[in-house]
Design a protein around this motif. Structure first.
Motif, PDB file in Angstrom:
ATOM      1  N   SER A 198       0.829  -1.208   0.000  1.00  0.00           N
ATOM      2  CA  SER A 198       0.000   0.000   0.000  1.00  0.00           C
ATOM      3  C   SER A 198       0.862   1.257   0.000  1.00  0.00           C
ATOM      4  CB  SER A 198      -0.915   0.017   1.233  1.00  0.00           C
ATOM      5  OG  SER A 198      -1.428   1.316   1.423  1.00  0.00           O
TER       6      SER A 198
ATOM      7  N   ASP B 181      -4.642   4.051  -4.510  1.00  0.00           N
ATOM      8  CA  ASP B 181      -4.220   2.918  -3.680  1.00  0.00           C
ATOM      9  C   ASP B 181      -5.451   2.105  -3.228  1.00  0.00           C
ATOM     10  OD1 ASP B 181      -2.025   1.601  -2.057  1.00  0.00           O
ATOM     11  OD2 ASP B 181      -3.385   2.195  -0.446  1.00  0.00           O
ATOM     12  N   GLU B 182      -5.493   0.843  -3.667  1.00  0.00           N
ATOM     13  CA  GLU B 182      -6.651  -0.019  -3.386  1.00  0.00           C
ATOM     14  C   GLU B 182      -6.900  -0.185  -1.889  1.00  0.00           C
ATOM     15  OE1 GLU B 182      -9.220  -1.647  -4.772  1.00  0.00           O
ATOM     16  OE2 GLU B 182      -8.701  -0.412  -6.513  1.00  0.00           O
TER      17      GLU B 182
ATOM     18  N   ILE C 133      -8.399   2.984  -0.475  1.00  0.00           N
ATOM     19  CA  ILE C 133      -9.789   3.114  -0.926  1.00  0.00           C
ATOM     20  C   ILE C 133     -10.687   2.221  -0.080  1.00  0.00           C
ATOM     21  CG2 ILE C 133     -11.356   2.553  -2.852  1.00  0.00           C
ATOM     22  CD1 ILE C 133      -9.065   3.556  -4.738  1.00  0.00           C
ATOM     23  N   ASN C 134     -10.176   1.009   0.164  1.00  0.00           N
ATOM     24  CA  ASN C 134     -10.954   0.076   0.981  1.00  0.00           C
ATOM     25  C   ASN C 134     -11.115   0.526   2.422  1.00  0.00           C
ATOM     26  OD1 ASN C 134     -12.296  -2.198  -0.031  1.00  0.00           O
ATOM     27  ND2 ASN C 134     -10.335  -2.897  -0.873  1.00  0.00           N
TER      28      ASN C 134
END
Lengths: 322, 322
Positions: free
Chosen positions: B204, B230-231, B234-235
């Motif tokens: 991350s 950045d996944e 976001i999560n």
């Protein structure tokens, strides 16, 4: 002149009604089949029939009007919406229709609110201007009394304590959400997790009482086993009390209310259940709430429907016109 | 004559104050150090000093009075109780004391209520007579506006939306309970579970932005990473929105309110967060609520404290005497 109200408890099978005095005595009582399958007009007629029967020849005092406790949602205009097990209903203005036929001022509210209003005026809530009414039955009914008055919310839908989430990972609820208090404590859900857990507790007395038929689990059976000292059954009520307590802690924190009154069939489980609810609230609500929190049983029992509807009429009709 | 109010935002480090007109403009503004470590009397003097400074020579209109937003609980008599980071406070009657020194009608409320009152009068709540105000910061502040008025509850403690349980198996909260919404979304808790989950997500961008120092996780860093696609980040906001949404569904169901206004530092996370809150509320609240539910950002930003306190004065002082 002595004042009275007629309280009507509209159920799926029977309509129960009574003439209630201002101190909460039912001086005359009757019932009539609902025959809901014949549609709304017929139900309106049945209600009107029993109201007229009670009112005619009544000469002990003045009848202020009629209160009706109805299943389903009731909007601020008195529209009774989609009561479960009443075919053909969309929105029915029950109070207006019954008032037209009987010539009596009439008001309607949903049965959860009516239960709260009844306890406030005649029951365990008499000394408590602020309390949360919890009815543990098929579902969880809720009513919030603030300053002696029911809190209905902007569209009449407030007080849905059964649909407070207590665990977002919890079981699916009828309403579509997951982990509502009702999805743990509503009768169907309760029976279902008890059945599941019984599979690993085959020595519980419940098994014997239901002759091994898991579809026969009912609250009174669990209570019977608990009274006989069955550990598993005792734990069922402790867990149930925990779930109710978690829900109540949230509701108390939100409304700044420290009194909960618990009624409905499941409340008959008694001390084990109440101790567990109490303990959970004390350990989980915010300190200023927890310090003063009390959880007490409802007082009106199986007359709650008639008395609550009578109380509704006394509270709301006294100073209004037809 | 044009009417004004002085709004005072009492913080742990600074006291910010401003003269606010009836449409929500700050026409004059100032600040002074709180010097909370010198005790309550000194803080009362500091507040009075800045109020007098603003009021003297002000000749654009009539100053109705002073509103103060204070941390901690405020009881119905205006007692400010144990504000965090204010040494030596038990219960201080801030409004009464400041009123005595300044000669101006003064009223105090807790900062969560003040934020709600501010949005109701000047901000995102102007068109919404009923809404739930959510301030996402160190903790979760809450305020419930019903019919345009703040709901304070019987002892002034209502609206504690941060301490609604969303998972009874959840992490321990500062308040002693487990699984409060605040124990997921409060800044400290948020940083802590993000740090924990980062251990399994070493790719991350957050890691880079904090130079590997997990103690440096802050909401703005997560937002920075999220903006860069950045996944993981976001999560984090999706999950945060889920937790807030679960809490809001319960609160909306209880109060029969369909509007939520979200402010505070964490709300700056923006669209990803709001979409997630919205989606969660829509799927989890009861149907009649979910159908109408809207979740919108607060509008007053970093002037919320002064404007809210000004709104409090306008709302509560207009028709009362000293």
């Amino acid at each position: 002149m002595k004042k009275f109200a007629i309280g009507v408890d509209l159920g799926g099978t029977f309509i129960k009604a009574g003439i209630v005095d201002e101190t909460g005595n039912i001086v005359l009582e009757d019932s009539i089949p609902t025959e809901a399958e014949k549609g709304p007009s017929h139900v309106i007629e049945q209600i009107s029939k029993i109201v007229k029967k009670l009112a005619q020849n009544f000469d002990e005092g003045e009848i202020l009007g009629v209160g009706i406790g109805a299943p389903g949602q009731v909007d601020p205009e008195g529209g009774v919406k989609y009561p479960p097990n009443f075919p053909g209903w969309t929105v029915v203005y029950l109070a207006k229709e019954v008032g037209k036929i009987t010539g009596l001022k009439t008001i309607v509210d949903n049965d959860a609110n009516v239960a709260a209003i009844g306890e406030a005026k005649f029951g365990a809530g008499k000394e408590h201007p602020n309390f949360i009414m919890v009815t543990l039955g098929t579902g969880i009914g809720g009513g919030i009394i603030i300053g002696g008055k029911i809190y209905r919310g902007p569209t009449g839908g407030a007080g849905e304590i059964g649909h407070v989430t207590i665990n977002f990972n919890g079981p699916k609820c009828n309403c579509g959400n997951y982990g509502c208090a009702e999805a743990y404590v509503g009768q169907k859900y309760l029976s279902s997790w008890v059945a599941e857990e019984l599979k690993a507790n085959s020595n519980s007395k419940i098994i014997e009482l239901i002759s091994g038929d898991l579809s026969k689990i009912e609250p009174y059976i669990i209570s019977l086993a608990a009274e006989q000292g069955d550990e598993f059954a005792i734990n069922v009520w402790k867990k149930t009390g925990f779930y109710v307590g978690v829900m109540l802690a949230s509701v108390m924190n939100l409304f700044d209310i420290t009194v909960a009154i618990i009624g409905g069939g499941v409340a008959k489980a008694g001390k084990i259940l109440f101790d567990s609810i109490n303990e959970t609230v004390k350990s989980r609500a915010l300190k200023p709430i927890a310090e003063k929190a009390i959880v007490i049983p409802a007082m009106l029992g199986n007359k709650a429907g008639i008395l609550g509807a009578g109380a509704l009429a006394f509270e709301e009709l006294t100073y209004t016109s037809v």
